[in-house]
Scaffold this active site. Structure first.
Site, mmCIF file in Angstrom:
data_model
loop_
_atom_site.group_PDB
_atom_site.id
_atom_site.type_symbol
_atom_site.label_atom_id
_atom_site.label_comp_id
_atom_site.label_asym_id
_atom_site.label_seq_id
_atom_site.Cartn_x
_atom_site.Cartn_y
_atom_site.Cartn_z
ATOM 1 N N LYS A 183 0.857 -1.184 0.000
ATOM 2 C CA LYS A 183 0.000 0.000 0.000
ATOM 3 C C LYS A 183 0.890 1.231 0.000
ATOM 4 O O LYS A 183 1.787 1.362 0.854
ATOM 5 C CB LYS A 183 -0.817 0.009 1.291
ATOM 6 C CG LYS A 183 -2.273 -0.294 1.091
ATOM 7 C CD LYS A 183 -2.951 -0.163 2.428
ATOM 8 C CE LYS A 183 -4.428 -0.192 2.280
ATOM 9 N NZ LYS A 183 -5.073 -0.064 3.583
ATOM 10 N N VAL A 184 0.635 2.117 -0.935
ATOM 11 C CA VAL A 184 1.457 3.325 -1.049
ATOM 12 C C VAL A 184 0.531 4.538 -1.033
ATOM 13 O O VAL A 184 -0.403 4.621 -1.846
ATOM 14 C CB VAL A 184 2.269 3.307 -2.370
ATOM 15 C CG1 VAL A 184 3.129 4.548 -2.488
ATOM 16 C CG2 VAL A 184 3.114 2.036 -2.470
#
Ligand code: E4P
Length: 221
Positions: A86-87
């Site tokens: 997850k960014v």
């Protein structure tokens, strides 16, 4: 619509996976922090989740600059083939996602609050984009409207990015996401529990039991 579970709690994940309706899991730093002390390290927690789910498991990078996000992502990706990084939706996040996608590391762009942000995530090559509808509702914006807009935009082009409806607060959010045709809803454990219950189901079971009880002696199963 795929169903992901939005939790890092092993018991909740086990209970829900037993139902046979869970396709993946999303975690975030807040959810992971709640499980503090139960595992030696974060890799242990994420590895265990991957072993149970055997589907995409999102774990969030904490770093803020692109190079550090990439190093963090490379370490997480070694835990399991199911790990998705997850960014957060920032300039550096976009740069990192572009490079990670070239290097075949799966990504989920998170903290998306507008359709334009989702468009940029898809352009960068993110595998998933996570619009947070509940947090938009919290500030009196119609969260679900951006899912409608993102669906329309993504269907205009050949993006492979899947939309994860995130920050779900109640079963109606799930219903609306499914009616819109979202790819995925990531659902907290308590919301999933509410979805499977209906008072008429319970009343129906009691009535059937009572009726059959009256003639039980006359039937063999
Ligand atoms: C999604 O990936 C996030 O973990 C989550 O849905 C955030 O939800 P919240 O707004 O209830 O914290």
């Amino acid at each position: 619509m795929k169903i992901f579970l939005d939790t890092a709690n092993i018991e909740q994940i086990k209970h829900s996976c037993e139902l046979g309706i869970v396709d993946g899991v999303t975690t975030n730093p807040t959810l992971v922090a709640k499980e503090k002390g139960k595992f030696k390290d974060l890799s242990g927690l994420i590895g265990t989740i991957c072993d149970i789910v055997k589907g995409p498991v999102s774990v969030e990078a904490i770093s803020e600059n692109a190079d550090d996000i990439i190093s963090e992502a490379e370490k997480f990706a070694e835990i399991s083939k199911y790990v998705v990084i997850k960014v957060p939706m920032t300039r550096d996040g976009l740069k990192a996602v572009k490079i990670l996608s070239r290097n075949k590391i799966k990504t989920n762009m998170t903290l998306i609050f507008s359709a334009n942000q989702a468009l940029l995530a898809a352009k960068a090559g993110a595998n998933y984009a996570s619009p947070f509808i509940g947090r938009l509702d919290d500030i009196s914006h119609e969260g679900m409207q951006i899912i409608v807009d993102i669906r329309e935009i993504f269907s205009n082009y050949a993006f492979n990015t899947e939309v994860i409806v995130a920050s779900i607060r109640h079963p109606l959010h799930v219903l609306e996401a499914a009616k819109i045709g979202a790819d995925i809803a990531t659902i907290p454990f308590d919301v999933l529990d509410k979805m499977l219950k209906h008072p008429l189901t319970d009343i129906g079971i009691e009535k059937f039991k009572a009726d059959f009880e009256k003639v039980k002696g006359e039937y063999k199963i």
